[in-house]
Design an enzyme around this catalytic site. Sequence first.
Site, PDB file in Angstrom:
ATOM      1  N   ARG A   1     -32.642  54.314  -5.268  1.00 60.05           N
ATOM      2  CA  ARG A   1     -33.239  54.792  -6.539  1.00 60.05           C
ATOM      3  C   ARG A   1     -32.971  53.699  -7.827  1.00 60.05           C
ATOM      4  NH1 ARG A   1     -31.527  59.911  -7.680  1.00 60.05           N
ATOM      5  NH2 ARG A   1     -31.723  60.465  -5.199  1.00 60.05           N
ATOM      6  N   THR A   2     -31.635  52.916  -7.778  1.00 54.69           N
ATOM      7  CA  THR A   2     -31.541  52.179  -8.997  1.00 54.69           C
ATOM      8  C   THR A   2     -32.377  50.860  -8.669  1.00 54.69           C
ATOM      9  OG1 THR A   2     -29.142  53.172  -9.162  1.00 54.69           O
ATOM     10  CG2 THR A   2     -29.645  51.021 -10.200  1.00 54.69           C
TER      11      THR A   2
ATOM     12  N   LYS B   1     -24.640  34.828   5.665  1.00 58.10           N
ATOM     13  CA  LYS B   1     -24.298  33.275   6.264  1.00 58.10           C
ATOM     14  C   LYS B   1     -22.979  32.912   5.647  1.00 58.10           C
ATOM     15  CE  LYS B   1     -29.267  32.758   6.635  1.00 58.10           C
ATOM     16  NZ  LYS B   1     -30.381  32.136   5.881  1.00 58.10           N
TER      17      LYS B   1
ATOM     18  N   ARG C   1     -26.150  44.326  -8.629  1.00 53.97           N
ATOM     19  CA  ARG C   1     -25.169  45.450  -8.022  1.00 53.97           C
ATOM     20  C   ARG C   1     -24.331  44.705  -6.923  1.00 53.97           C
ATOM     21  NH1 ARG C   1     -26.504  51.514  -5.980  1.00 53.97           N
ATOM     22  NH2 ARG C   1     -26.667  51.691  -8.345  1.00 53.97           N
TER      23      ARG C   1
ATOM     24  N   HIS D   1     -21.188  51.447 -14.288  1.00 52.98           N
ATOM     25  CA  HIS D   1     -22.615  51.731 -13.976  1.00 52.98           C
ATOM     26  C   HIS D   1     -23.155  51.743 -15.223  1.00 52.98           C
ATOM     27  CE1 HIS D   1     -26.485  52.081 -12.006  1.00 52.98           C
ATOM     28  NE2 HIS D   1     -26.189  53.129 -11.393  1.00 52.98           N
TER      29      HIS D   1
END
Lengths: 349, 410
Positions: free
Chosen positions: A93-94, A121, A143, A171
Amino acid sequence: MDWQSGLRNAARQLMPLSSMTSTKLAQAGRYPAGSAAFPHRGLVGLAGIAPHELLFLLDEAEQWVELNRSAKKRDERLAGLTIINAFFENSTRTLLSFEIAGKRLGADVVNMHAAQSSVKKGETLIDTAMTLNAMRADAMVIRHASSGAVQLIAGKVDCPVLNAGDGQHEHPTQGLLDALTIRRAKGELNGLTVTICGDILHSRVARSNIHCLTTLGAEVRVCAPPALMPAEVEAMKVTPFHDFDAALAGADVVMMLRLQQERMQGQFIPSPREFRHLYGLTLDRLAKAKPDALVMHPGPMNRGIEIDSNVADLPGRSAITTQVEMGVAIRMACLDVLTRKARGVEGWA
Amino acid sequence: MSAPAPLTITGGLLIRPDGTPQKGGLRSADGIIVATGTISPEPGDTVIEAKGALIAPGLVDLGVFAIDKPAFHFGGITRAALMPDQGTVLDRPSAVRYAAQSGKPDLWVHPLAAATGSLAGRELAEIALMRDAGAKAVATGRHWIADSGTMARLLSYCAMLGLVVVTHAEDSGLTGSAVATAGEMATRLGLPSAPAEAEALAVARDIALAEMTGARLHIRQLTTAGSIALVRAAKARGVAVTAGVTPAHFMLSNLAMAEFRTFARLSPPLRSEADRRAVLAALADGTIDVIASGHDPRGPEDKRLPFADAEPGMAGAETLLPMTLTLVRDGVIDLTRAFALLAANPARLLGVDAGLLATGMQADIALIDPAKPWVVDSGKMAAAAGNTPFDRQPVQGRVLALFKGGAAVG
C-alpha cells in the site's frame, strides 16, 4: 511559556487571518514566506518538525484531496522529474500510494524492490544509494527494515529523501495522513484525546503519530501489554496504559495497530486470541470511547485480532479507507513541497 | 638481537606504586628497572631528560580485539591482552602461541584463551595447554556463557589452574538482539533494546559461581549501577572479583547514540546518565579495578550501516590515556590511582611483572605530558580504523616517548 501554550497563542493570532475573505491573503499570512514554511531538505521523521510546518503540509494536502476526487486527477508540476521509490522492505500500500502520488503530479516514477536488486548480491546499502544517486533522481522515497537507514542514506545523496518507514523508528507520511484524517473529521487536533493501541514497541507508525499529534496539541494515550510498550515512553509526552478500557474512556480517536509478529524475537504475547481478549477493538469496547469516536488503523489489518470486522467497517465511524485516501494527498504534498527548490519555485529556490 | 644500553631517565615526575608522584627518575638495565628515585646516569647509559614530564608505567590494556601497534604505541600501551575473538579463535595452543609472539619486541601481546571451543559457550577449551602456550587468562569473548553448568565447570577448572576468568556480563536471554539500553533514547530511535538489568543478572550469577568455586572472576566491563552494587558487595565479603570499564562508559551516556551514530554502537551498549555516574563513583571508591580501551577498530564496511546492522566496538587505544586523565582533572581519582587502573592492576590480573615502576619490574615506561592538548579526529587516527565516539573532542594528555623493556619504541 511551554510550546503548547505558545501554539495556542499563535492560533489566536492567526484567527483574524483565517476569517478574512481573501484566501490568498490568508494563505500568505498563515505561514512564513517561501521555503521558510518548510525549511527541511527531506522528510526523515516528524520528530523536531515545528507545529506550523506540520500544519503547512496538512494544508498543502487539502488541494490534492480535491484533485484526487475530481475526474482529471492530474497535475503536471513534477513533469520531467524522476522519483525513485527504493523499497528495501516489502510493501504494497505505501509503495502504491507513493507511486500514484508521484504520477498524479506528472513525475516519472520508478520502483526498486530489494528482492530484485543487487542488495541480494551483497551490495551495501550505501553503495545502492550512491548508485541511485548517480542516476540523478530528483527525489528518493525509501523504506528499510532497520531504524536509521533512511537518515543514513539521506546524508549521502544529493536529492530530497522521504522516509517511507525505517524499522521501528518513523513513518512520517503515515503520521501526517493520520493527522489529516483526524483534522478533517474533527475540525482540529488541538485538545483531542487520541488512544493508540497495540504493538507500540515495534511500531514506527506509533512513533510518527506521537510526534505529530503531541506537537499539534492532542493528548495521546498509548495502550499495550508491558512487553509491547517501549521503555520510558512517557518521555515522548504520552500517557501509557495497560488497561484498554481505561485508555478508551473519553477518547475522540481510537487508532489500532497491527501485531508486528515479523519483528518479534521470542514470544511477546501468549496468543493472538488472548491478545484480542485484552486489546481487540470490539463494538462493546468502542462504546467506552466518546459516542462519535473515530476508528483508525494504518493497515494491513488482522481482522478478528486487534480489530473486529464490524468495527473496521462501521459506517460513519471507521476512517480506515479515508486514511488510505489521505495518504495519496499527503504524499503529493510532500513530493511537491520537497521538490520546489529543485524546480526553482519562487521563494523556494 | 643485542640488548639495549642501560637506560636512565632523569628530571621527571615519577609515578610510584604507592604514594604521590615524586620528582626524580629511574634506571634500567637488561630491560629491568634497577633503581628509582634520585638517579645519576652511569657511563654508557642512554640518558633521557624528562623535562618535568610524567614518568609512568607503560599501559597494560586488558581486553583488546585487534593487535594494532601504531594505535597502541600512540596511546602509551606496551602490553595488550588480546581477546580470543579473532579470525582464528584463540581456542587452541597453536593459535595462542602464535598470538603471544605477534607483537614482539616492542609490544607484548598476552593472549586470553577462549573459555569454550569456538567461543560457543558449550564445551571447555584446552585451557591448561593454552596456559602453557602463553595464555595469561581465560575469556568468554564478546558473549556471556548462558549455561550455568558450563560456567561453573569453567570457573572451578580455572581456579585450579590459577587463571583469572574474564567475562562479558550480559544475560543473553534478556538482551536477545538488543543494540541499546532500554530507555527514552532507544524508544525514540526505535532500536531493539534490553534493560540495564541484563548486566546485573549476569554479574549476580557469575559472582555466585565464583564464590562457590573459589575462582578469580574479572568482569571486563562493569557499566550499570545495579551490577556495580553487586560487585561492591561481593568485594566487601571477600569474593575474588574484579571489574573493568572502558572510557566510553564513564565519558558518555546513551545520548551519544543520537542521529544513529554507529561509532556509539558498543557492547555492552551505552547506558543512562545515572549509570554513567555510578561508574564514576565505582572508579572513585575502588569497585572498578581496570580501565581498558576495548580497542576494536572497525572500518566503514562494519560501521557505515544502519545502527542495528553495524558491528559494535570502538577504536579506543589512542583515547584511553587522555580520557583517564580527565578523571584526574575532574578529581574523581588521583594520578597514582589512574596508573593503577591503567597498568598495575591489569598487570597483576595477568600475572606479569610489569605495570609498576619498581626495582625488578620490566622497564615498560611512558613519558607523558598530561596537559598537552589535542583534538581527537577520526580521520587522522593511528589506529587501523577511526571509529571513535570521541571524534572532534578536545582532550589533554599525550605520550612523548615510550620504552618497552628499556628500549625506545618507534
